[in-house]
Design an enzyme around this catalytic site. Structure first.
Site, short mmCIF file in Angstrom:
data_model
loop_
_atom_site.label_atom_id
_atom_site.label_comp_id
_atom_site.label_asym_id
_atom_site.label_seq_id
_atom_site.Cartn_x
_atom_site.Cartn_y
_atom_site.Cartn_z
N LYS A 1 -18.54 12.01 -34.35
CA LYS A 1 -17.24 11.54 -34.84
C LYS A 1 -16.36 12.67 -35.38
CE LYS A 1 -18.27 6.78 -36.09
NZ LYS A 1 -18.25 5.79 -37.17
N ASP B 1 -12.64 2.51 -38.29
CA ASP B 1 -13.70 2.07 -39.21
C ASP B 1 -13.12 1.47 -40.49
OD1 ASP B 1 -15.83 2.71 -37.59
OD2 ASP B 1 -16.17 4.68 -38.49
P1 NAP Z 1 -23.36 10.61 -42.44
O1 NAP Z 1 -22.03 11.23 -42.24
O2 NAP Z 1 -24.59 11.24 -41.86
O3 NAP Z 1 -23.57 10.48 -44.05
C1 NAP Z 1 -24.81 10.03 -44.55
C2 NAP Z 1 -24.68 9.70 -46.04
O4 NAP Z 1 -25.92 9.12 -46.48
C3 NAP Z 1 -24.44 10.92 -46.94
O5 NAP Z 1 -23.66 10.52 -48.04
C4 NAP Z 1 -25.88 11.27 -47.39
O6 NAP Z 1 -25.94 11.93 -48.63
C5 NAP Z 1 -26.45 9.90 -47.57
N1 NAP Z 1 -27.92 9.86 -47.49
C6 NAP Z 1 -28.68 10.10 -46.40
N2 NAP Z 1 -30.00 9.97 -46.72
C7 NAP Z 1 -30.06 9.65 -48.03
C8 NAP Z 1 -31.12 9.38 -48.94
N3 NAP Z 1 -32.41 9.41 -48.55
N4 NAP Z 1 -30.81 9.06 -50.22
C9 NAP Z 1 -29.51 9.02 -50.62
N5 NAP Z 1 -28.46 9.27 -49.81
C10 NAP Z 1 -28.73 9.58 -48.52
O7 NAP Z 1 -23.39 9.10 -41.90
P2 NAP Z 1 -22.12 8.12 -41.77
O8 NAP Z 1 -21.48 8.28 -40.45
O9 NAP Z 1 -21.31 8.29 -42.99
O10 NAP Z 1 -22.82 6.67 -41.75
C11 NAP Z 1 -23.27 6.08 -42.97
C12 NAP Z 1 -23.67 4.62 -42.72
O11 NAP Z 1 -22.51 3.86 -42.33
C13 NAP Z 1 -24.69 4.44 -41.59
O12 NAP Z 1 -25.63 3.46 -42.01
C14 NAP Z 1 -23.86 3.91 -40.44
O13 NAP Z 1 -24.62 3.09 -39.56
C15 NAP Z 1 -22.84 3.08 -41.19
N6 NAP Z 1 -21.60 2.82 -40.41
C16 NAP Z 1 -21.33 1.55 -40.04
C17 NAP Z 1 -20.19 1.27 -39.32
C18 NAP Z 1 -19.91 -0.16 -38.92
O14 NAP Z 1 -19.04 -0.38 -38.06
N7 NAP Z 1 -20.58 -1.14 -39.51
C19 NAP Z 1 -19.30 2.30 -38.97
C20 NAP Z 1 -19.59 3.59 -39.38
C21 NAP Z 1 -20.75 3.86 -40.10
P3 NAP Z 1 -25.86 13.56 -48.70
O15 NAP Z 1 -24.40 13.92 -48.53
O16 NAP Z 1 -26.37 13.87 -50.07
O17 NAP Z 1 -26.72 14.08 -47.58
#
Ligand code: NAP
Length: 287
Positions: free
Chosen positions: A68, A105
């Site tokens: 993304k 989103d």
């Molecule tokens: P990302 O950019 O990889 O960010 C991941 C986030 O999760 C960061 O804030 C990270 O913290 C945190 N994290 C990861 N492992 C962790 C742990 N063990 N304990 C605490 N925090 C943790 O991912 P993203 O794109 O933002 O996606 C996040 C979520 O949103 C996913 O579940 C995705 O499926 C969902 N999503 C859903 C939709 C929908 O249409 N429903 C759309 C977009 C995303 P750090 O910064 O400290 O590493």
């Protein structure tokens, strides 16, 4: 008969994606002939895969993890939403052949909260868990709904601070960043607390691996609602935690997924599909 228009979602991994099913249901509902596939693209293949898709006559691409942010570098221009989010989930090629991107989103989350679930945001205390791409994408649309306060909690607090600074620059709603580990603890008198929220949104990726960030039931204010941006075939770990610890309601992100897809469909086809029957069809398979 002309060949159906080609659309696709690219990501890695991608086999789990519900987007082909959602767009196929939207197409049937609105009487469009299209083919929508899921294409597994490794990070090092991104530029080549996107160019090849459009050069081959492809009409629109959705983009998911981990591309993304990287895909921004391939665009001629992007929407304000994509620019603020620094992430793109919907691409198309304009009449001059220039690559254009948007991020649906944020609007997807807001429509699910407001239209599907009836969750109030205005004048409420919000907690956003996570500071990755999804958190950045929903930040502006959430603040546009005028919450009383927004706290962003992240494992890496520096990333939450960056997001809070972006929000400060954009408006007058109080936005604070804290470390996940400091959530729910006692707050010195005179400071706004880190407990008692009205709406808690999980934008960490923990539910994808069936984990949980460290959370306390003290986070719940009276009537608190929890929302996990993640979705799964079963109850996500965050939704399960919220239901077992006394949240008044807990929802997963399937509705957000369908709503962001509907917005992409509208951008590509100029037609807004009815999301309710599509969401109901997916729910009947996932519960
Ligand atoms: P990302 O950019 O990889 O960010 C991941 C986030 O999760 C960061 O804030 C990270 O913290 C945190 N994290 C990861 N492992 C962790 C742990 N063990 N304990 C605490 N925090 C943790 O991912 P993203 O794109 O933002 O996606 C996040 C979520 O949103 C996913 O579940 C995705 O499926 C969902 N999503 C859903 C939709 C929908 O249409 N429903 C759309 C977009 C995303 P750090 O910064 O400290 O590493």
């Amino acid at each position: 008969m002309p060949a159906p228009e080609r659309y696709a979602v690219i990501g890695h991994p991608i086999s789990h994606s519900l987007s082909p099913r959602i767009h196929t249901l939207f197409a049937a509902q609105t009487g469009r002939a299209l083919r929508y596939e899921a294409i597994d693209v490794l990070p090092e293949q991104l530029a080549m895969a996107v160019r090849a898709f459009f050069a081959g006559g492809g009409r629109g691409l959705n983009v998911t993890l981990p591309h993304k942010q990287a895909v921004l570098g391939l665009l001629s221009r992007c929407s304000e939403a994509a620019s603020h989010a620094r992430a793109v989930n919907t691409l198309w090629s304009d009449a001059e052949g220039a690559l254009v991107g948007d991020n649906t989103d944020g609007i997807g989350l807001v429509r699910d909260l407001q239209q599907n679930l009836g969750v109030p945001v205005a004048a409420r205390r919000l907690l956003l868990l996570g500071a990755g791409g999804a958190a950045r994408g929903v930040l502006g649309p959430l603040l546009a709904l005028a919450p009383r306060e927004l706290v962003i909690a992240n494992r890496d607090v520096a990333r939450a601070e960056v997001l809070a600074a972006v929000a400060h620059d954009a408006g007058s709603i109080p936005v604070r960043a804290i470390a996940l580990s400091a959530l729910g603890q006692d707050t010195p008198p005179g400071q706004s607390g880190t407990a008692g929220f009205d709406l808690i949104l999980n934008a960490t990726s923990t539910s994808l691996s069936n984990e949980l960030p460290p959370l306390s039931p003290r986070l719940f204010g009276p009537g608190a609602v929890c929302y996990d941006l993640a979705y799964a075939l079963h109850e996500t770990s965050f939704v399960r935690w919220a239901r077992h610890h006394g949240a008044s309601a807990a929802h997963d992100g399937l509705g957000m997924l369908v709503e962001q897809a509907a917005e992409a469909f509208h951008l590509w086809h100029g037609v807004r599909p009815d999301t309710a029957p599509v969401l109901a069809a997916l729910r009947s398979q996932t519960q």
